[in-house]
Design a protein around this motif. Structure first.
Motif, PDB file in Angstrom:
ATOM      1  N   ALA A   1      -1.458   2.831  -2.639  1.00  0.00           N
ATOM      2  CA  ALA A   1      -2.448   3.866  -2.356  1.00  0.00           C
ATOM      3  C   ALA A   1      -1.766   5.188  -2.052  1.00  0.00           C
ATOM      4  N   LEU A   2      -0.537   5.118  -1.542  1.00  0.00           N
ATOM      5  CA  LEU A   2       0.158   6.310  -1.067  1.00  0.00           C
ATOM      6  C   LEU A   2       1.620   6.285  -1.484  1.00  0.00           C
ATOM      7  N   LEU A   3       2.093   7.424  -1.987  1.00  0.00           N
ATOM      8  CA  LEU A   3       3.515   7.608  -2.301  1.00  0.00           C
ATOM      9  C   LEU A   3       4.090   8.612  -1.317  1.00  0.00           C
ATOM     10  N   LEU A   4       5.115   8.190  -0.570  1.00  0.00           N
ATOM     11  CA  LEU A   4       5.819   9.068   0.351  1.00  0.00           C
ATOM     12  C   LEU A   4       7.154   9.446  -0.261  1.00  0.00           C
ATOM     13  N   ALA A   5       7.467  10.731  -0.253  1.00  0.00           N
ATOM     14  CA  ALA A   5       8.732  11.208  -0.821  1.00  0.00           C
ATOM     15  C   ALA A   5       9.451  12.042   0.229  1.00  0.00           C
ATOM     16  N   ASP A   6      10.625  11.574   0.652  1.00  0.00           N
ATOM     17  CA  ASP A   6      11.395  12.234   1.704  1.00  0.00           C
ATOM     18  C   ASP A   6      12.561  12.990   1.082  1.00  0.00           C
ATOM     19  N   GLU A   7      12.430  14.309   0.967  1.00  0.00           N
ATOM     20  CA  GLU A   7      13.454  15.159   0.356  1.00  0.00           C
ATOM     21  C   GLU A   7      13.920  14.565  -0.981  1.00  0.00           C
ATOM     22  N   PRO A   8      13.022  14.306  -1.927  1.00  0.00           N
ATOM     23  CA  PRO A   8      13.393  13.562  -3.143  1.00  0.00           C
ATOM     24  C   PRO A   8      14.346  14.290  -4.069  1.00  0.00           C
ATOM     25  N   THR A   9      14.490  15.615  -3.916  1.00  0.00           N
ATOM     26  CA  THR A   9      15.436  16.355  -4.758  1.00  0.00           C
ATOM     27  C   THR A   9      16.648  16.829  -3.972  1.00  0.00           C
ATOM     28  N   GLY A  10      16.736  16.448  -2.700  1.00  0.00           N
ATOM     29  CA  GLY A  10      17.783  16.982  -1.826  1.00  0.00           C
ATOM     30  C   GLY A  10      19.189  16.627  -2.255  1.00  0.00           C
TER      31      GLY A  10
ATOM     32  N   GLN B   1       0.777  -1.240   0.000  1.00  0.00           N
ATOM     33  CA  GLN B   1       0.000   0.000   0.000  1.00  0.00           C
ATOM     34  C   GLN B   1       0.808   1.289   0.000  1.00  0.00           C
ATOM     35  N   ILE B   2       2.108   1.215   0.318  1.00  0.00           N
ATOM     36  CA  ILE B   2       2.901   2.430   0.455  1.00  0.00           C
ATOM     37  C   ILE B   2       4.170   2.320  -0.377  1.00  0.00           C
ATOM     38  N   GLY B   3       4.418   3.329  -1.196  1.00  0.00           N
ATOM     39  CA  GLY B   3       5.680   3.441  -1.913  1.00  0.00           C
ATOM     40  C   GLY B   3       6.485   4.570  -1.295  1.00  0.00           C
ATOM     41  N   ILE B   4       7.778   4.351  -1.089  1.00  0.00           N
ATOM     42  CA  ILE B   4       8.621   5.356  -0.442  1.00  0.00           C
ATOM     43  C   ILE B   4       9.799   5.714  -1.343  1.00  0.00           C
ATOM     44  N   VAL B   5       9.999   7.006  -1.537  1.00  0.00           N
ATOM     45  CA  VAL B   5      11.135   7.520  -2.297  1.00  0.00           C
ATOM     46  C   VAL B   5      12.024   8.285  -1.332  1.00  0.00           C
ATOM     47  N   PHE B   6      13.297   7.887  -1.261  1.00  0.00           N
ATOM     48  CA  PHE B   6      14.221   8.488  -0.312  1.00  0.00           C
ATOM     49  C   PHE B   6      15.134   9.506  -0.996  1.00  0.00           C
ATOM     50  N   GLN B   7      15.759  10.341  -0.172  1.00  0.00           N
ATOM     51  CA  GLN B   7      16.672  11.356  -0.697  1.00  0.00           C
ATOM     52  C   GLN B   7      17.856  10.731  -1.421  1.00  0.00           C
ATOM     53  N   PHE B   8      18.383   9.623  -0.880  1.00  0.00           N
ATOM     54  CA  PHE B   8      19.586   9.016  -1.452  1.00  0.00           C
ATOM     55  C   PHE B   8      19.289   7.707  -2.173  1.00  0.00           C
TER      56      PHE B   8
END
Length: 230
Positions: A162-171, A85-92
């Motif tokens: 259902a949800l995409l989480l992006a943590d500082e994706p362009t950092g 249900q959750i996709g996560i995109v990290f800074q690195f």
């Protein structure tokens, strides 16, 4: 209205003697909404993201994502829920350097038990849409930062979360690559993907989000909606 995220009095305290890292906070995010979470370092942005992702449990209140009380799930249940249900995109990026682009993207789907034929078809579809099909057999180390982040986004979307989480994706990106990822997030939002974006970059929030909240000392200090995403 369908809500993908519902926080009810959610709070997180790491030190019983000090103030809470977050909350208590009430927050609802509707299906198809793109929410940017801003605030200074230490304001609770990462804590909020971790609670929503089920990477951390609240010390008070309730956290509901896609209709499930994630704060009540077991560790095994949380891991399965995140995969589905959750996709996560990290800074690195967090890509596996010894796997090809295609294999990195397919891995989360394979972990859910989806057949290799279906995961390969879904990965091919995403690579085409995200403009990285020509890199399918390449390894992440040979790609630019922007290309690696596109791979990370494809991996996050492979299970149609259902949800995409992006943590500082362009950092961690240069200006040109950051612009590419910004355009990608805009396109995903226009396509109906529910997104929560944690960022220090107010311009990124303005361009990509339909709503922005600002945290200060773990509390919701501002909540504003954009008229339209460009």
């Amino acid at each position: 209205m369908t809500y993908v995220i519902e926080l009810a009095g959610a709070a997180k305290r790491y030190d019983s003697a000090g103030p809470p890292a977050l909350g208590p906070i009430d927050l609802s995010v509707a299906q198809g909404e793109a929410l940017a979470v801003t605030g200074p370092s230490g304001s609770g942005k990462s804590t909020l993201l971790n609670l929503v992702a089920g990477l951390d449990k609240p010390t008070g209140g309730a956290v509901t994502v896609a209709g499930r009380r994630v704060d009540q799930l077991s560790e095994h249940g949380l891991a399965r829920f995140r995969r589905e249900q959750i996709g996560i995109v990290f800074q690195f990026f967090n890509l596996l350097d010894d796997l090809t682009v295609a294999d990195n993207i397919q891995l989360p789907a394979q972990l859910t038990g989806t057949t290799r034929k279906k995961t390969a078809a879904r990965a091919a579809e995403l690579m085409e849409v995200l403009g990285i099909a020509q890199h399918a057999r390449a390894y992440p180390g040979r790609l630019s930062g922007g290309e690696r982040q596109r791979v990370a986004v494809a991996r996050a979307l492979v299970n149609k979360p259902a949800l995409l989480l992006a943590d500082e994706p362009t950092g961690a990106l240069d200006t040109a690559s950051g612009h590419d990822v910004r355009e990608l997030l805009v396109d995903l939002h226009r396509g109906g993907q529910t997104i929560v974006l944690v960022t220090h970059d107010l311009a990124l929030a303005q361009d990509c989000a339909s709503r922005t909240i600002h945290l200060v000392d773990g509390h919701l200090a501002a909540d504003s909606r954009a008229q339209a995403v460009r």
